[in-house]
Write an enzyme that holds these catalytic residues in place. Structure first.
Site, PDB file in Angstrom:
ATOM      1  N   ASP A 177       1.978   5.785   1.747  1.00  0.00           N
ATOM      2  CA  ASP A 177       3.090   5.788   0.806  1.00  0.00           C
ATOM      3  C   ASP A 177       3.278   7.198   0.262  1.00  0.00           C
ATOM      4  O   ASP A 177       2.365   7.756  -0.367  1.00  0.00           O
ATOM      5  CB  ASP A 177       2.817   4.829  -0.363  1.00  0.00           C
ATOM      6  CG  ASP A 177       2.772   3.372   0.072  1.00  0.00           C
ATOM      7  OD1 ASP A 177       3.202   3.078   1.202  1.00  0.00           O
ATOM      8  OD2 ASP A 177       2.308   2.538  -0.727  1.00  0.00           O
ATOM      9  N   ASP A 186       1.794   0.046 -13.199  1.00  0.00           N
ATOM     10  CA  ASP A 186       2.346   0.142 -11.845  1.00  0.00           C
ATOM     11  C   ASP A 186       2.240  -1.235 -11.186  1.00  0.00           C
ATOM     12  O   ASP A 186       1.143  -1.749 -10.988  1.00  0.00           O
ATOM     13  CB  ASP A 186       1.562   1.182 -11.047  1.00  0.00           C
ATOM     14  CG  ASP A 186       2.099   1.387  -9.634  1.00  0.00           C
ATOM     15  OD1 ASP A 186       3.164   0.820  -9.307  1.00  0.00           O
ATOM     16  OD2 ASP A 186       1.441   2.110  -8.857  1.00  0.00           O
ATOM     17  N   GLY A 210      -1.226   3.062  -8.550  1.00  0.00           N
ATOM     18  CA  GLY A 210      -1.615   3.026  -7.143  1.00  0.00           C
ATOM     19  C   GLY A 210      -2.078   1.652  -6.732  1.00  0.00           C
ATOM     20  O   GLY A 210      -2.856   1.010  -7.435  1.00  0.00           O
ATOM     21  N   ASP A 233      -0.201  -8.191  -3.525  1.00  0.00           N
ATOM     22  CA  ASP A 233      -1.347  -8.054  -2.627  1.00  0.00           C
ATOM     23  C   ASP A 233      -2.647  -8.393  -3.350  1.00  0.00           C
ATOM     24  O   ASP A 233      -3.539  -9.025  -2.779  1.00  0.00           O
ATOM     25  CB  ASP A 233      -1.401  -6.635  -2.062  1.00  0.00           C
ATOM     26  CG  ASP A 233      -0.190  -6.305  -1.209  1.00  0.00           C
ATOM     27  OD1 ASP A 233       0.334  -7.227  -0.555  1.00  0.00           O
ATOM     28  OD2 ASP A 233       0.234  -5.138  -1.208  1.00  0.00           O
ATOM     29  N   ALA A 258      -4.648  -5.441 -11.739  1.00  0.00           N
ATOM     30  CA  ALA A 258      -4.149  -4.451 -10.784  1.00  0.00           C
ATOM     31  C   ALA A 258      -2.955  -3.676 -11.330  1.00  0.00           C
ATOM     32  O   ALA A 258      -2.807  -2.484 -11.034  1.00  0.00           O
ATOM     33  CB  ALA A 258      -3.783  -5.131  -9.466  1.00  0.00           C
ATOM     34  N   GLY A 296      -3.458  -3.224   4.394  1.00  0.00           N
ATOM     35  CA  GLY A 296      -4.477  -2.355   3.820  1.00  0.00           C
ATOM     36  C   GLY A 296      -4.757  -2.669   2.363  1.00  0.00           C
ATOM     37  O   GLY A 296      -5.918  -2.683   1.925  1.00  0.00           O
TER      38      GLY A 296
END
Length: 310
Positions: free
Chosen positions: A15, A247, A288, A253, A283, A44
């Site tokens: 990214d 973020d 990130g 994910d 998260a 990932g």
């Protein structure tokens, strides 16, 4: 507690995130403020998240034989993800996402690169890897025929399959009938069923998706939390946790990896969905996708914090 074994089959992207005061007009050049190179790709991200929670995690995917491919593979290894099934190819560059951020909005262009070369023949050699797994995590950033082959191989070995149907696209019934848990957000649920998933339509859309094959549908609702429903059972709502959001990249994910980890260690569905919500909440408090994935100890500490009176 036995360490669960999770196989993630999916995408690996670099990214490239550029921050700017505003978006440029067509043909205009402006000066940005910051740039970041961040390991990503839904595959990932989910692999790193599962590994940080404590699962023995194998990543299956493809990168280019270039600097980005090396960096992505190293990022996985640094997070104790097994990378022996990550293939390098000289036929395409590593996948990348070009992301421009301005005024809390973004423009994104994704170039699949090597991800598009992750084909069904790459899955044929995974018999031993899948046979050793407890659970297989899939998404839709690699060719659809590869996702189908992966799900069907997992089911032949009697493994639990979670499909995160993102980015949204129409799916063949053969795939959905090989999936145990499907985890769409509202927009993905709408595309899959054609039913407006708001108000009373939410459960109708979930019911329509259940009729297509999966054993359970878990729908993420952002700040509203999530809902889940198993075939023949009632809809259950799970509230979100209110945290300071830094973020949201990778929130879905984190949720999927948390759900997979919890199911793999034997949690009942309700407890597993609530655990996944805690992983996702933590998260988003960090910048990130992969860097923001919490450890199991952090999730446990967060759970204890939630029990404290205000």
């Amino acid at each position: 507690m036995r360490q669960p074994n999770i196989v993630v089959i999916g995408s690996l992207n670099m990214d490239i995130v550029v921050e700017a005061p505003r978006f440029p007009q067509v043909g205009e050049t402006i000066t940005g403020t910051r740039a970041h190179f961040i390991p990503g790709g839904k595959g990932g991200n989910q692999a790193v998240a599962a590994s940080r929670l404590g699962a023995h995690t194998v990543m299956v995917g493809m990168v280019g034989d270039d600097a980005f491919g090396g960096a992505l593979t190293q990022s996985l290894a640094d997070n104790q993800v097994v990378t022996k099934r990550v293939t390098k190819t000289s036929d395409a560059p590593t996948g990348l996402a070009s992301i421009m951020i301005a005024h809390d909005d973004n423009h994104i262009v994704v170039v699949p690169g090597a991800n598009a070369l992750c084909l069904p023949e790459n899955i044929e050699g995974l018999e031993e890897t899948i046979a050793a797994a407890d659970l297989v995590l899939l998404q839709l950033e690699i060719p659809l025929e590869t996702v189908v082959a992966s799900a069907q191989l997992a089911k032949r070995h009697g493994k639990t399959v979670i499909l995160n149907p993102a980015p949204a696209q129409k799916l063949p019934l053969g795939l959905m009938q090989s999936v145990d848990y499907m985890t769409p957000n509202r927009s993905e649920l709408y595309l899959l069923t054609g039913i407006d998933p708001y108000g009373d339509g939410l459960e109708k859309a979930i019911d329509a998706l259940l009729e297509m094959g999966p054993r359970c549908v878990v729908t993420t609702l952002g700040a509203a939390g999530s809902v889940y429903k198993e075939s023949g059972k009632n809809l259950v709502s799970v509230p979100a946790h209110h945290v300071q959001v830094i973020d949201t990249t990778g929130a879905g994910d984190a949720f999927n990896a948390g759900l997979g980890y919890a199911l793999s260690i034997g949690y009942e569905l309700d407890k597993a969905v609530r655990f996944a919500g805690k992983v996702s909440a933590l998260a988003v408090t960090r910048f990130g996708a992969q860097a923001g994935m919490p450890t199991l100890d952090e999730v446990k500490a967060f759970a204890l914090q939630l029990l404290q009176p205000e």
